[in-house]
Design a protein around this motif. Structure first.
Motif, PDB file in Angstrom:
ATOM      1  N   ASP A   1       0.835  -1.204   0.000  1.00  0.00           N
ATOM      2  CA  ASP A   1       0.000   0.000   0.000  1.00  0.00           C
ATOM      3  C   ASP A   1       0.870   1.253   0.000  1.00  0.00           C
ATOM      4  OD1 ASP A   1      -2.292  -1.518   0.047  1.00  0.00           O
ATOM      5  OD2 ASP A   1      -2.694  -1.224   2.182  1.00  0.00           O
ATOM      6  N   GLU A   2       1.949   1.214   0.779  1.00  0.00           N
ATOM      7  CA  GLU A   2       2.832   2.380   0.832  1.00  0.00           C
ATOM      8  C   GLU A   2       3.444   2.664  -0.530  1.00  0.00           C
ATOM      9  OE1 GLU A   2       6.534   4.478   0.884  1.00  0.00           O
ATOM     10  OE2 GLU A   2       6.443   2.296   0.656  1.00  0.00           O
ATOM     11  N   HIS A   3       3.806   1.600  -1.241  1.00  0.00           N
ATOM     12  CA  HIS A   3       4.473   1.797  -2.525  1.00  0.00           C
ATOM     13  C   HIS A   3       3.523   2.357  -3.572  1.00  0.00           C
ATOM     14  CE1 HIS A   3       8.167   0.448  -4.942  1.00  0.00           C
ATOM     15  NE2 HIS A   3       7.501   1.302  -5.674  1.00  0.00           N
ATOM     16  N   VAL A   4       2.271   1.879  -3.612  1.00  0.00           N
ATOM     17  CA  VAL A   4       1.374   2.370  -4.659  1.00  0.00           C
ATOM     18  C   VAL A   4       0.984   3.823  -4.434  1.00  0.00           C
ATOM     19  CG1 VAL A   4       0.480   0.072  -5.192  1.00  0.00           C
ATOM     20  CG2 VAL A   4      -0.744   1.516  -3.554  1.00  0.00           C
ATOM     21  N   ARG A   5       1.255   4.338  -3.231  1.00  0.00           N
ATOM     22  CA  ARG A   5       0.966   5.746  -2.967  1.00  0.00           C
ATOM     23  C   ARG A   5       2.166   6.653  -3.206  1.00  0.00           C
ATOM     24  NH1 ARG A   5      -2.544   2.725  -0.910  1.00  0.00           N
ATOM     25  NH2 ARG A   5      -4.617   3.356  -0.219  1.00  0.00           N
ATOM     26  N   ARG A   6       3.309   6.067  -3.518  1.00  0.00           N
ATOM     27  CA  ARG A   6       4.487   6.886  -3.827  1.00  0.00           C
ATOM     28  C   ARG A   6       4.318   7.608  -5.157  1.00  0.00           C
ATOM     29  NH1 ARG A   6       9.413   2.581  -2.882  1.00  0.00           N
ATOM     30  NH2 ARG A   6       8.957   2.063  -0.693  1.00  0.00           N
ATOM     31  N   ARG A   7       5.079   8.671  -5.307  1.00  0.00           N
ATOM     32  CA  ARG A   7       5.112   9.352  -6.593  1.00  0.00           C
ATOM     33  C   ARG A   7       5.774   8.450  -7.630  1.00  0.00           C
ATOM     34  NH1 ARG A   7       7.920  15.032  -5.486  1.00  0.00           N
ATOM     35  NH2 ARG A   7       9.179  13.668  -4.167  1.00  0.00           N
ATOM     36  N   SER A   8       5.185   8.410  -8.794  1.00  0.00           N
ATOM     37  CA  SER A   8       5.810   7.690  -9.902  1.00  0.00           C
ATOM     38  C   SER A   8       6.777   8.637 -10.609  1.00  0.00           C
ATOM     39  CB  SER A   8       4.743   7.202 -10.887  1.00  0.00           C
ATOM     40  OG  SER A   8       4.235   8.294 -11.648  1.00  0.00           O
ATOM     41  N   LEU A   9       7.371   8.168 -11.685  1.00  0.00           N
ATOM     42  CA  LEU A   9       8.251   9.027 -12.476  1.00  0.00           C
ATOM     43  C   LEU A   9       7.472   9.922 -13.438  1.00  0.00           C
ATOM     44  CD1 LEU A   9      11.194   6.558 -13.240  1.00  0.00           C
ATOM     45  CD2 LEU A   9      10.925   8.171 -11.342  1.00  0.00           C
TER      46      LEU A   9
END
Length: 213
Positions: free
Chosen positions: A28-36
């Motif tokens: 869940d934490e990763h899918v909320r990170r900013r993408s490139l």
């Protein structure tokens, strides 16, 4: 003449497997990170990839019925609304969606009658094209966006066949946006040039191009 894009269908299936392997353990934490991609989280990119797959199923089903439909229901506004609505879901929900939609488009293309591949279909920008061109475009989506989610896959991981197919096509599409004096532009790997044309590679010695897609 009936044109069934068997090679591109196989390339998409392979790209799907690699994409799904790359995102398999996202939290869940990763899918909320900013993408490139500016303004998009990883959840936005993954949701876009899923909705893009659905759009190909939609167009394949329309071809069987003899209809020409918009790529996305509701056009570009509908596309954006669906991405925003899905981007905040849990990782489990998003990844299930990406897996389901990838399988659905693979299955839809494999089941498509041969004569349906010559049917006309409409892109999100309104351009019409024969259905047999679409698997190559899905291949492009998957290869580029796996880089955007920033999980350790870079443009240097693109298959050689992808670069051979898409570098000349992208040069042609970007022709009017490229420097009029290209002398001095150097690339150690053709993947670097393609990434630059897609707006995915920025270097001090290269003019900055806007991201593709």
């Amino acid at each position: 003449m009936v044109v069934v894009p068997e090679t591109d269908i196989a390339r998409v299936a392979d790209a799907h497997e690699r994409f799904l392997g790359a995102v398999r353990d996202l939290s869940d934490e990763h899918v909320r990170r900013r993408s490139l991609l500016p303004g998009w989280t990883v959840g936005h990119v993954l949701t876009h990839v899923a909705r893009n797959a659905d759009s190909h199923v939609r167009r394949a089903e329309a071809a069987v019925r003899g209809e020409v439909v918009d790529q996305y229901e509701g056009g570009l506004a509908g596309r954006e609304a669906d991405i925003e609505a899905g981007a905040g879901r849990s990782a489990v929900e998003i990844l299930d969606d990406v897996r389901r939609s990838a399988r659905a488009v693979d299955d839809a293309w494999r089941a498509l009658p041969a004569d349906a591949w010559t049917a006309r279909s409409r892109d999100a920008n309104g351009r019409e094209r024969p259905l047999f061109e679409l698997p190559a475009r899905r291949w492009q989506e998957v290869e580029v966006h796996v880089v955007d989610i920033d999980v350790g896959v870079t443009h240097r991981d693109w298959p050689e066949a992808f670069v051979l197919e898409w570098l000349p096509r992208t040069r042609e599409r970007m022709w009017d946006r490229l420097p009029s004096q290209p002398i001095g532009l150097g690339f150690d790997d053709p993947r670097d040039e393609l990434a630059w044309l897609y707006g995915r590679l920025r270097r001090d010695d290269l003019p900055q191009l806007p991201p593709w897609g």
